[in-house]
Design a protein around this motif. Structure first.
Motif, PDB file in Angstrom:
ATOM      1  N   LEU A  84      19.864  41.253 -10.765  1.00  0.00           N
ATOM      2  CA  LEU A  84      20.545  41.255  -9.472  1.00  0.00           C
ATOM      3  C   LEU A  84      21.637  40.183  -9.445  1.00  0.00           C
ATOM      4  O   LEU A  84      22.710  40.390  -8.872  1.00  0.00           O
ATOM      5  CB  LEU A  84      19.534  41.028  -8.348  1.00  0.00           C
ATOM      6  CG  LEU A  84      18.570  42.191  -8.092  1.00  0.00           C
ATOM      7  CD1 LEU A  84      17.434  41.744  -7.180  1.00  0.00           C
ATOM      8  CD2 LEU A  84      19.302  43.382  -7.474  1.00  0.00           C
ATOM      9  N   GLY A  85      21.354  39.028 -10.078  1.00  0.00           N
ATOM     10  CA  GLY A  85      22.363  37.982 -10.165  1.00  0.00           C
ATOM     11  C   GLY A  85      23.591  38.433 -10.941  1.00  0.00           C
ATOM     12  O   GLY A  85      24.724  38.105 -10.580  1.00  0.00           O
ATOM     13  N   LEU A  86      23.369  39.199 -11.995  1.00  0.00           N
ATOM     14  CA  LEU A  86      24.504  39.722 -12.761  1.00  0.00           C
ATOM     15  C   LEU A  86      25.308  40.733 -11.957  1.00  0.00           C
ATOM     16  O   LEU A  86      26.525  40.859 -12.141  1.00  0.00           O
ATOM     17  CB  LEU A  86      24.010  40.339 -14.069  1.00  0.00           C
ATOM     18  CG  LEU A  86      23.548  39.330 -15.123  1.00  0.00           C
ATOM     19  CD1 LEU A  86      22.886  40.045 -16.302  1.00  0.00           C
ATOM     20  CD2 LEU A  86      24.708  38.469 -15.612  1.00  0.00           C
ATOM     21  N   TYR A  87      24.645  41.435 -11.040  1.00  0.00           N
ATOM     22  CA  TYR A  87      25.389  42.354 -10.170  1.00  0.00           C
ATOM     23  C   TYR A  87      26.216  41.597  -9.139  1.00  0.00           C
ATOM     24  O   TYR A  87      27.266  42.081  -8.707  1.00  0.00           O
ATOM     25  CB  TYR A  87      24.446  43.355  -9.500  1.00  0.00           C
ATOM     26  CG  TYR A  87      24.306  44.613 -10.311  1.00  0.00           C
ATOM     27  CD1 TYR A  87      25.363  45.515 -10.410  1.00  0.00           C
ATOM     28  CD2 TYR A  87      23.138  44.899 -11.008  1.00  0.00           C
ATOM     29  CE1 TYR A  87      25.260  46.668 -11.180  1.00  0.00           C
ATOM     30  CE2 TYR A  87      23.020  46.046 -11.780  1.00  0.00           C
ATOM     31  CZ  TYR A  87      24.090  46.929 -11.852  1.00  0.00           C
ATOM     32  OH  TYR A  87      23.983  48.064 -12.627  1.00  0.00           O
ATOM     33  N   ALA A 127      34.479  30.162  -5.497  1.00  0.00           N
ATOM     34  CA  ALA A 127      33.137  30.754  -5.583  1.00  0.00           C
ATOM     35  C   ALA A 127      33.036  31.661  -6.811  1.00  0.00           C
ATOM     36  O   ALA A 127      32.023  31.648  -7.524  1.00  0.00           O
ATOM     37  CB  ALA A 127      32.836  31.549  -4.310  1.00  0.00           C
ATOM     38  N   PHE A 128      34.088  32.422  -7.072  1.00  0.00           N
ATOM     39  CA  PHE A 128      34.121  33.302  -8.245  1.00  0.00           C
ATOM     40  C   PHE A 128      34.047  32.502  -9.543  1.00  0.00           C
ATOM     41  O   PHE A 128      33.284  32.833 -10.455  1.00  0.00           O
ATOM     42  CB  PHE A 128      35.394  34.150  -8.210  1.00  0.00           C
ATOM     43  CG  PHE A 128      35.659  34.916  -9.475  1.00  0.00           C
ATOM     44  CD1 PHE A 128      34.807  35.934  -9.877  1.00  0.00           C
ATOM     45  CD2 PHE A 128      36.760  34.625 -10.260  1.00  0.00           C
ATOM     46  CE1 PHE A 128      35.043  36.641 -11.053  1.00  0.00           C
ATOM     47  CE2 PHE A 128      37.010  35.329 -11.427  1.00  0.00           C
ATOM     48  CZ  PHE A 128      36.143  36.340 -11.823  1.00  0.00           C
ATOM     49  N   VAL A 129      34.805  31.408  -9.623  1.00  0.00           N
ATOM     50  CA  VAL A 129      34.801  30.565 -10.822  1.00  0.00           C
ATOM     51  C   VAL A 129      33.418  29.966 -11.056  1.00  0.00           C
ATOM     52  O   VAL A 129      32.939  29.901 -12.208  1.00  0.00           O
ATOM     53  CB  VAL A 129      35.869  29.456 -10.701  1.00  0.00           C
ATOM     54  CG1 VAL A 129      35.707  28.420 -11.809  1.00  0.00           C
ATOM     55  CG2 VAL A 129      37.274  30.059 -10.757  1.00  0.00           C
ATOM     56  N   LEU A 130      32.749  29.541  -9.997  1.00  0.00           N
ATOM     57  CA  LEU A 130      31.416  28.951 -10.133  1.00  0.00           C
ATOM     58  C   LEU A 130      30.385  29.974 -10.575  1.00  0.00           C
ATOM     59  O   LEU A 130      29.355  29.612 -11.167  1.00  0.00           O
ATOM     60  CB  LEU A 130      30.983  28.321  -8.803  1.00  0.00           C
ATOM     61  CG  LEU A 130      31.732  27.062  -8.372  1.00  0.00           C
ATOM     62  CD1 LEU A 130      31.224  26.570  -7.014  1.00  0.00           C
ATOM     63  CD2 LEU A 130      31.600  25.953  -9.412  1.00  0.00           C
ATOM     64  N   LEU A 131      30.642  31.244 -10.310  1.00  0.00           N
ATOM     65  CA  LEU A 131      29.723  32.293 -10.756  1.00  0.00           C
ATOM     66  C   LEU A 131      29.776  32.508 -12.265  1.00  0.00           C
ATOM     67  O   LEU A 131      28.801  32.970 -12.865  1.00  0.00           O
ATOM     68  CB  LEU A 131      30.049  33.614 -10.052  1.00  0.00           C
ATOM     69  CG  LEU A 131      29.443  33.843  -8.677  1.00  0.00           C
ATOM     70  CD1 LEU A 131      30.082  35.064  -8.010  1.00  0.00           C
ATOM     71  CD2 LEU A 131      27.933  34.030  -8.764  1.00  0.00           C
ATOM     72  N   ILE A 132      30.898  32.168 -12.887  1.00  0.00           N
ATOM     73  CA  ILE A 132      31.082  32.454 -14.311  1.00  0.00           C
ATOM     74  C   ILE A 132      30.038  31.761 -15.181  1.00  0.00           C
ATOM     75  O   ILE A 132      29.391  32.417 -16.019  1.00  0.00           O
ATOM     76  CB  ILE A 132      32.517  32.098 -14.754  1.00  0.00           C
ATOM     77  CG1 ILE A 132      33.519  33.027 -14.050  1.00  0.00           C
ATOM     78  CG2 ILE A 132      32.661  32.208 -16.273  1.00  0.00           C
ATOM     79  CD1 ILE A 132      34.977  32.659 -14.279  1.00  0.00           C
ATOM     80  N   PRO A 133      29.804  30.428 -15.033  1.00  0.00           N
ATOM     81  CA  PRO A 133      28.771  29.810 -15.880  1.00  0.00           C
ATOM     82  C   PRO A 133      27.371  30.342 -15.605  1.00  0.00           C
ATOM     83  O   PRO A 133      26.526  30.359 -16.512  1.00  0.00           O
ATOM     84  CB  PRO A 133      28.883  28.317 -15.549  1.00  0.00           C
ATOM     85  CG  PRO A 133      29.573  28.246 -14.237  1.00  0.00           C
ATOM     86  CD  PRO A 133      30.493  29.422 -14.206  1.00  0.00           C
ATOM     87  N   LEU A 134      27.106  30.778 -14.383  1.00  0.00           N
ATOM     88  CA  LEU A 134      25.790  31.342 -14.082  1.00  0.00           C
ATOM     89  C   LEU A 134      25.599  32.668 -14.807  1.00  0.00           C
ATOM     90  O   LEU A 134      24.531  32.926 -15.373  1.00  0.00           O
ATOM     91  CB  LEU A 134      25.613  31.532 -12.573  1.00  0.00           C
ATOM     92  CG  LEU A 134      25.767  30.298 -11.690  1.00  0.00           C
ATOM     93  CD1 LEU A 134      25.191  30.569 -10.297  1.00  0.00           C
ATOM     94  CD2 LEU A 134      25.077  29.092 -12.295  1.00  0.00           C
ATOM     95  N   ALA A 135      26.628  33.507 -14.784  1.00  0.00           N
ATOM     96  CA  ALA A 135      26.543  34.784 -15.495  1.00  0.00           C
ATOM     97  C   ALA A 135      26.456  34.567 -16.999  1.00  0.00           C
ATOM     98  O   ALA A 135      25.705  35.255 -17.701  1.00  0.00           O
ATOM     99  CB  ALA A 135      27.753  35.653 -15.151  1.00  0.00           C
ATOM    100  N   ALA A 136      27.205  33.581 -17.501  1.00  0.00           N
ATOM    101  CA  ALA A 136      27.233  33.319 -18.947  1.00  0.00           C
ATOM    102  C   ALA A 136      25.910  32.757 -19.468  1.00  0.00           C
ATOM    103  O   ALA A 136      25.637  32.839 -20.672  1.00  0.00           O
ATOM    104  CB  ALA A 136      28.366  32.349 -19.271  1.00  0.00           C
ATOM    105  N   THR A 137      25.098  32.195 -18.584  1.00  0.00           N
ATOM    106  CA  THR A 137      23.820  31.604 -19.020  1.00  0.00           C
ATOM    107  C   THR A 137      22.621  32.370 -18.478  1.00  0.00           C
ATOM    108  O   THR A 137      21.514  31.826 -18.403  1.00  0.00           O
ATOM    109  CB  THR A 137      23.726  30.131 -18.562  1.00  0.00           C
ATOM    110  OG1 THR A 137      23.890  30.064 -17.127  1.00  0.00           O
ATOM    111  CG2 THR A 137      24.800  29.298 -19.220  1.00  0.00           C
TER     112      THR A 137
END
Length: 220
Positions: A84-87, A127-137
């Protein structure tokens, strides 16, 4: 249906692929609408607003997983949180691409100028930029590489992302004085974050007496 049976249903091999397909329904709707003139008078705005709204909705769902698991005892819900986080990231990418393409014509200079001129766009981009490291990890190898404690600290960025996403939505709607939907998201996100803060204080309060009892003060 009792808790054990519900957990078995949630753990069924078909459950995760079914949820994966359900999460793609909004995208399928836009594609269908695009081919059948069903995106309204302003298709660009429909896609831009739709991708933004679904990013915020999926973010609320992700924040709700842990409280629901704790309240209901449905531990199988935890296996869905990462997907769900990746979505959340997927729909945020679509939202940014819709903005960069449909609003800015894929012109980096125009995007940079717009971000400097409109604070609500800058907040959304952050907010979009901060999502990138979360998706990458969001993968097991990343958890092992970072260590569980560092990984958890990194993924607490989701709270800042939720606040920035809500502020972005508020500023966007405030130009048209439409606050009803903003209030709904604010209440949902406020409750979900409030539950986490309350649980953290309660846990800290429970641990402190235990520590004190192990190291009693020596008095006269």
């Amino acid at each position: 249906m009792n808790r054990a049976a519900l957990n078995r249903v949630l753990l069924h091999p078909a459950a995760k692929p079914l949820l994966w397909l359900l999460c793609l329904v909004p995208l399928a709707g836009w594609i269908w609408g695009g081919f059948h003139n069903g995106l309204g008078a302003n298709p660009a705005e429909t896609i831009l607003r739709g991708t933004g709204s679904w990013t915020l909705r999926f973010l609320c769902v992700v924040l709700a997983v842990t409280p629901l698991r704790q309240w209901t005892g449905l531990n199988a819900l935890a296996r869905w949180r990462r997907m769900l986080g990746l979505y959340v990231f997927f729909y945020s990418v679509l939202h940014f691409l819709a903005y960069a393409w449909l609003d800015m014509g894929f012109d980096p200079a125009a995007v940079a100028k717009d971000l400097g001129k409109r604070p609500f766009a800058l907040v959304g981009f952050l907010a979009f930029v901060l999502l990138i490291p979360l998706a990458a990890t969001s993968f097991n190898r990343a958890i092992k590489a970072l260590g569980a404690a560092r990984w958890q600290r990194l993924h607490r960025l989701v709270y800042a992302i939720a606040a920035l996403g809500l502020l972005h939505f508020f500023w966007m709607r405030s130009s048209k004085h439409r606050y009803g939907e903003v209030l709904v998201y604010a209440v949902v996100i406020g409750v979900l974050l409030g539950v986490r803060i309350w649980r953290r204080f309660r846990t800290a309060g429970a641990v402190k007496p235990a520590i004190t009892s192990q190291h009693p003060h020596v008095t006269g």
